[in-house]
Each structure stands twice: as structure tokens, then as C-alpha cells.
Design an enzyme around this catalytic site. Structure first.
Site, mmCIF file in Angstrom:
data_model
loop_
_atom_site.group_PDB
_atom_site.id
_atom_site.type_symbol
_atom_site.label_atom_id
_atom_site.label_comp_id
_atom_site.label_asym_id
_atom_site.label_seq_id
_atom_site.Cartn_x
_atom_site.Cartn_y
_atom_site.Cartn_z
ATOM 1 N N GLU A 1 39.508 52.329 33.987
ATOM 2 C CA GLU A 1 40.736 51.850 34.063
ATOM 3 C C GLU A 1 41.035 51.977 35.581
ATOM 4 O O GLU A 1 41.364 51.301 36.536
ATOM 5 C CB GLU A 1 41.676 52.133 33.038
ATOM 6 C CG GLU A 1 43.151 51.795 33.424
ATOM 7 C CD GLU A 1 43.415 50.278 33.454
ATOM 8 O OE1 GLU A 1 43.005 49.745 32.254
ATOM 9 O OE2 GLU A 1 43.451 49.561 34.329
ATOM 10 N N SER B 1 44.523 44.475 32.386
ATOM 11 C CA SER B 1 44.531 45.505 33.346
ATOM 12 C C SER B 1 43.997 45.239 34.566
ATOM 13 O O SER B 1 44.049 45.880 35.690
ATOM 14 C CB SER B 1 43.291 46.547 32.956
ATOM 15 O OG SER B 1 44.029 47.451 32.056
ATOM 16 N N ASP C 1 41.719 49.619 38.472
ATOM 17 C CA ASP C 1 42.772 49.274 39.430
ATOM 18 C C ASP C 1 42.715 49.423 40.976
ATOM 19 O O ASP C 1 43.200 48.569 41.655
ATOM 20 C CB ASP C 1 43.801 50.183 39.075
ATOM 21 C CG ASP C 1 44.524 50.353 37.508
ATOM 22 O OD1 ASP C 1 44.002 49.072 36.884
ATOM 23 O OD2 ASP C 1 44.873 50.951 36.959
#
Ligand SMILES: *[C@@H]1O[C@H](CO)[C@@H](O)[C@H](O)[C@H]1NC(C)=O
Ligand SMILES: *[C@@H]1O[C@H](CO)[C@@H](O)[C@H](O)[C@H]1NC(C)=O
Ligand SMILES: *[C@@H]1O[C@H](CO)[C@@H](O)[C@H](O)[C@H]1NC(C)=O
Ligand SMILES: *[C@@H]1O[C@H](CO)[C@@H](O)[C@H](O)[C@H]1NC(C)=O
Ligand SMILES: *[C@@H]1O[C@H](CO)[C@@H](O)[C@H](O)[C@H]1NC(C)=O
Length: 612
Positions: A300, A526, A304
């Protein structure tokens, strides 16, 4: 539930520093009851000596005024537009009354608690206490609960306060909040990329040349969303941030590999982005260790930082890693995240003088996993960040209306209904859904499937109507119209009067990214959220370079004017909750919001000069 221990025993019999019974000038009365969602199984009692960081939310002095100002400074048709508040002005408005503060301090001191920390507005008191002390203070019992994904937390389903404090304390956490800040990456990480059934090769050659549906890259986004030609000018004044929870760390070496391949001029930023540790959150400069890669973390965080840097370079990036202080060693009887990191992050942020103009968060949970009082207070903290002039973007979740076979209430009645996600359901943040394909872009969808490793739930853009937050005024027109057009479809399964999300969307399927030294692809809202945050931060760059203020809290601008800069998405459904779900329509819809950003068109909806 244990009874109240007689007061007189406390001072005399307890060991120093640990008190034995609650002391109060009025009797204890239950303040809050909240059941865990079905995915949580109750285990044994929590270890009494496990230390919790207890956050006590005092009633704020004048939130109504703060909210009014937030809307004024965020409304492009108001004379106060862009006149964001500074930290003192915000603190002044939300500081609790002297009466609230005195009552709560008196109660804590009487119970032997003197070591207290505070949020900058003193609207939160933070104390570190062993579970057994918290149990006495709140007249409750903590148990360990295990989520089906293995997460363990120590929580209770009911707690009490002396009656005279009920009006002075909004919430105390961690207590009834079954929130674990799950990352919104679809669990298809290791799945080989696939061409969606509905995919058609784009006829537009400049798009066809750079966009590969099984591995989308910054160059594709820059073309599709028209940022390619823009040269940021305000990098010294403009910043973009993103948050990390659950031990996630953005890995510099992986980010450098990614940028070298896809945005070579930005490669340096892999080494220079700032990494902040909040409550002992992890930061590191080197690659993932063998143990870290083994435990599969940082997909994740890598996504990002790579999604943001790939689009918004050279805008400086701040990475926030919030831990669960104090450190603990997980074992079978010790939960892995006893503390409440969300609140720790936002309260830390509010202490800072200079905060990024845009912050992306790709975490969320079913709204019903948190008690309403807690959701409301965290949402109010977000309003304070908005009043300071920062856009908070949250991913809308990856399970459409709430995933497969999961859409039941946790009030003991197990009623079927769509499950909204939090924090995206907070009206003071901007929700970002996901799209796929290019011509046209449509709402993202990958059906549920049984694989050799087990059942994989569907991936569909998170969609919903909050059961906690009323529809904000800025949504009245479009959301009411959307509901009307549904003609009664799904009546009774969702909160018609609730804040609806998402507000916008962006690509969210099969992003190229690097992890543990290797290239792969990854999907989820996400991915959409940091990508959208990167583009909004470029809009801020154009504004700041023109001598104007940044956009700040986006929604009042978005719903009155900004939407014209977004490309409407008209194909797809929300899916989830074992139905096809809400349809994607012309105009705003609760799957793709107003659609995907077109940078050049968005800038035209702002005060920035755009005679380029
Ligand atoms: C598209 O991406 C896939 C990886 O998912 C790669 O194997 C393929 O070669 C790419 N196609 C083109 C035309 O670059
Ligand atoms: C192709 O797409 C690009 C990027 O969105 C756009 O600027 C261009 O006008 C499009 N060309 C045609 C012929 O539609
Ligand atoms: C890596 O994990 C193993 C097994 O869980 C553990 O014994 C070891 O101490 C860990 N090493 C480091 C450097 O953390
Ligand atoms: C991570 O990379 C290291 C070094 O290349 C490798 O030994 C390890 O197997 C990788 N771990 C995973 C889970 O892929
Ligand atoms: C997966 O397998 C289960 C058990 O056989 C079955 O009930 C379910 O319908 C399957 N789901 C999908 C999406 O194929």
C-alpha cells in the site's frame, strides 16, 4: 460486567500509580454500547497490564462556528473564499469550555491520573494506562477480538461514565471502536493482470500509445488526465502528503526503481520525500528486510508514494507513518493494534504549522465498525484540517456496496443493508472511487471468484450512503435527483438522507509499481486516491503560482463549479451486497462521483491564470 468497586478501597490498597476503583461525584451510567460487526470473534479477557493510549474527546467549545467558517472559506461564491484559518483560530473555536475541562480533569485526578497529554486545542486528553485501570475508570471489561483476516484488538462493547460527565465527553477510544484502518487495496495484489471483459482499444492514438490496461503508468495518467504539458512552478510552497498505518512504510529503493523507469526526472524524489513518524510509526531508508517482505507489508505505502510522485513531481511529498504507541510484542493473547491510530494522526497534524495542501489516505472500514460518537468526532477533526485549507482525500473502498455475503447490521438483528465505509462517509472529506479502461473510462469491476488460494471477493468502486452523517447541503441537488431517478430501486437497503460518496474518481486497476525490488501491478481505490491527490496538488500549484490560495476543502467548490472540470463516467454499476447495485449515470452518481479529473479543465474552474 463487573460492579463498581467501593471507592474507599482505592487510595489505601492500590499499588502506587495504579488506582483500584473509580471515584466520581455522581453515579456511573452507561455512556455507549456498540456491537462489533460479524467479522469479529470475541476471545478471552484482554491482558490487564497491556498499556492503552486512551484518547478522551472533550465536547468542543464552538464547533458550529468552525463548520460555518469552513463552508465560507471553501465556497467559491463567498467573499471569505480562500481565507483559510490558522491553527490558533481553529484551536480557539474548538477549545472545550472551562467547565468541561475542569470536570474531566477533576475526575481523572481523583482517579490517580496526573500524567496527561493534550491535542493542540486541548479538546483531547491522552493518557497511557494499563487495561485494568481503564476498565475501572470506565466501569467495563476489555476482551480480545479477532477479525477474520487475523487482526486482533482489545475492545469492549459498553462503557460508562459518571453521569455528570456525559455532556462533557463525546467519546473515549479505544473502547467500542472496531476499526482497524484496513488498506483499500483490492486483495488481487498477486493476481496476474487481466484485460477487463469490457475493454476496447482506444481509438485516440496518443492514449493508445501510452496506456496499457494491464499495466497503467504515470505517462498514461498524464495523457489521459492532461497534466503532461504542465510544468509545476510552486514546488517550494506547495506540498502533498499521504498517510500510512498498520506498519506500512513507503520504501525509497523501490520508489527509485519505479521512478527511474517511469518518471526518470523525478527519481531523486524517492530519496528526498519526508517521512514523519507519529506515535512510533515506522520509518526507514533501506529496502524491505527479508522479514518485512515475508510479512508482505508496504504494498500500500509503495503504491501511494509511487502514484503521487509519478504525477505531481517536483511537488514535495510528506509521508506520515502512525504507529500504535506504546510498542507491544504481539503474541496469542496480545492484540496487534490496541490503539487508535487515526485520531493520533489527525491530532498530530493539527499541531503542525505548515501542513500539505492535499493529503491522501487509502484506508477505511465499514462505518458500522466504529461507534457513531467516534466517527463524528474524527470527522470534526477533519473539518479542522479543512478549515486550515487542506484537501483531505479518502479512497471509497473496494467492495462496491459492501462486499459479498457481508451486508448485515451489527445491532443484533442481522438486517440486510448496504454498508457505508468510514472515513470516506465524513462530509468534510473528498471521496475517490475507481475507474478502469480508457475509451470510455468506466467504473472499475472485477467479479468475485474462487481461486486455488480461496475465495476472492469482487473488486468494485466503493459506493454508498452514510448511516451516520446526514447529507451535506452541497450534495442536495444532485443526490436528491439521483435518488429520484432510482425510482425506488433498493429502497430500504440504504440511508437515503445520508452523505453519499464518492465525490470523484480516477483510474484504479492494475497500476504498475515496484515492491521488494520487483515490478508488478496493484489495484484498488487505494491507487485512485493518491493519483487524484497528485492531480489536485498540481491544480494547487497553478493557483499558488498565480498568487492565489489553494483549493482547500474541495466539496463546496466541486459541487458548485469544479465538477465542470471532471470527465463524466457513465458506464458501470456499484455491485456488492449480492446485487448489481446502483447504476453509473450521466452526471454525479455514487460510484464514480463527478468522474475523473481533466487537469486543464479543472484549472479553468479556479482563479488560476491559464493562458498557457
Ligand atoms: C502491457 O503490460 C503487460 C504487463 O501487465 C506487459 O506484459 C505487456 O508487454 C504490456 N504491453 C505493451 C504493449 O507494452
Ligand atoms: C486524444 O486524447 C488526448 C488526451 O486526452 C486529447 O488531448 C486529444 O484531444 C484527443 N484526441 C482526439 C482526436 O480526440
Ligand atoms: C525475523 O523473523 C524471525 C522469525 O519470525 C525472528 O526470529 C527474527 O528475529 C527476525 N529478524 C529480525 C531482524 O527482525
Ligand atoms: C524479497 O526480495 C529478496 C531479495 O531479492 C528475496 O530474497 C525475497 O525472496 C523477496 N521476498 C518476497 C516475498 O518476494
Ligand atoms: C465459490 O465456491 C463456493 C463453494 O463452492 C460457492 O458457493 C460460490 O458460489 C463460489 N463463488 C464464486 C464467485 O464462484
Amino acid at each position: 460486567m463487573r460492579g463498581i468497586i467501593p471507592l474507599l478501597l482505592s487510595a489505601a490498597l492500590s499499588a502506587p500509580a495504579v488506582f483500584a476503583g473509580p471515584i466520581a461525584r455522581s453515579p456511573y451510567v452507561v455512556k455507549e454500547t456498540h456491537n462489533p460487526p460479524r467479522e469479529w470473534t470475541k476471545l478471552g479477557r484482554a491482558k490487564g497490564d497491556n498499556v492503552i493510549q486512551l484518547q478522551i474527546g472533550l465536547k468542543q467549545g464552538n464547533f458550529e462556528e468552525l463548520e460555518r467558517l469552513l463552508y465560507e472559506v471553501s465556497d467559491p461564491f463567498h467573499e471569505r473564499y480562500g481565507k483559510h484559518l490558522n491553527s490558533e483560530e481553529v484551536n480557539e473555536l474548538v477549545r472545550p469550555s472551562k467547565e468541561s475541562s475542569d470536570f474531566v480533569h477533576e475526575w481523572l485526578r481523583e482517579n490517580g491520573i496526573s500524567d496527561m497529554g493534550y491535542s493542540s486545542a486541548k479538546d483531547w486528553i491522552i493518557v497511557h494506562l494499563p487495561v485494568e485501570s481503564v476498565e475501572r475508570l470506565l466501569d467495563t471489561e476489555y476482551h480480545n477480538y479477532k477479525h477474520e483476516d487475523g487482526t486482533m484488538i482489545a475492545r469492549t462493547t459498553r462503557w460508562s461514565l459518571p453521569r455528570h460527565l456525559h455532556d462533557h465527553i463525546d467519546t473515549i477510544q479505544p473502547s467500542t471502536s472496531f476499526f482497524r484502518a484496513a488498506s483499500n487495496k483490492a486483495d488481487w495484489v498477486q493476481a496476474p493482470p487481466e484485460i477487463p471483459a469490457s475493454y476496447k482499444k482506444p481509438s485516440n492514438e496518443s492514449i493508445a500509445k501510452v496506456c496499457n490496461v494491464t499495466s497503467v503508468t504515470p505517462e498514461c495518467f498524464a495523457t489521459l488526465y492532461s497534466t503532461k504539458w504542465y510544468k509545476p512552478e510552486a514546488a517550494g510552497k506547495n506540498k502533498v502528503g499521504f498517510t500510512n498505518y498498520l506498519g506500512e512504510i513507503p520504501i525509497r529503493t523501490d520508489t527509485e526503481l519505479f521512478l527511474k523507469k517511469y518518471r526518470p526526472e523525478a527519481a531523486e524524489s524517492a530519496r528526498t520525500f519526508k517521512a514523519y513518524s507519529i506515535d512510533n510509526g515506522p520509518v526507514q531508508d533501506g529496502p524491505l528486510t527479508a522479514n518485512q517482505s515475508e510479512s508482505d507489508i508496504s504494498h500500500e505505502a509503495n503504491l501511494d508514494v509511487q502514484a503521487i510522485a509519478g504525477i505531481s513531481w517536483p511537488t514535495p511529498i510528506d509521508s506520515y507513518s502512525t504507529g500504535g504507541e506504546p510498542p507491544f510484542i504481539p503474541d496469542l493473547s496480545t492484540p496487534t493494534n490496541t490503539n487508535e491510530p487515526y485520531l493520533a494522526w489527525v491530532n498530530w497534524l493539527l499541531e503542525q504549522e505548515n501542513i500539505p495542501q492535499v493529503i491522501s489516505t487509502s484506508y477505511g472500514e465499514p462505518e458500522q465498525s466504529v461507534p457513531r460518537s467516534y466517527a463524528e468526532r474524527v470527522c470534526r477533526q477533519f473539518a479542522q484540517v479543512g478549515a486550515r485549507g487542506t484537501s483531505l482525500l479518502f479512497s471509497s473502498g473496494d467492495r462496491g456496496l459492501g462486499g459479498t455475503n457481508k451486508c448485515y447490521s451489527n445491532d443484533g438483528k442481522n438486517t440486510y443493508g448496504f454498508l457505508a465505509d468510514f472515513p470516506v462517509s465524513c462530509p468534510f472529506v473528498t471521496g475517490v472511487g475507481a475507474t478502469m479502461n480508457f475509451e470510455p473510462e468506466e467504473a472499475v469491476y472485477r467479479p468475485a471468484r474462487n481461486t486455488s488460494t480461496g475465495f476472492r471477493d469482487l473488486y468494485a468502486s466503493g459506493s454508498g450512503f452514510s448511516a451516520y452523517f446526514e447529507r451535506p447541503k452541497y450534495q442536495d441537488k444532485v443526490v436528491t435527483q439521483y435518488i429520484k431517478n432510482l425510482n425506488g430501486l433498493y429502497d430500504g437497503s440504504y440511508s437515503k438522507g445520508g452523505r453519499a460518496y464518492p465525490d470523484i474518481s480516477a483510474q484504479g486497476l492494475q497500476f504498475a509499481y515496484f515492491w521488494n525490488g520487483t515490478e508488478g501491478t496493484i489495484s484498488g481505490t487505494s491507487a485512485s486516491c493518491p493519483l487524484a491527490a497528485g492531480i489536485i496538488s498540481l491544480v494547487n500549484d497553478a493557483l499558488i503560482a498565480s498568487g492565489k490560495r489553494q483549493l482547500g476543502f474541495l466539496n463546496p467548490w466541486l459541487y458548485s463549479k469544479g465538477y465542470k472540470g471532471f470527465t463524466d463516467i457513465t458506464v458501470g454499476y456499484s455491485y456488492g451486497c449480492n446485487v448489481q447495485g446502483f447504476p453509473v449515470t450521466e452526471g454525479w452518481d455514487p460510484i464514480t462521483g463527478y468522474g475523473t479529473p481533466n487537469f486543464a479543465e479543472i484549472v479553468k474552474q479556479t482563479d488560476a491564470k491559464y493562458d498557457w
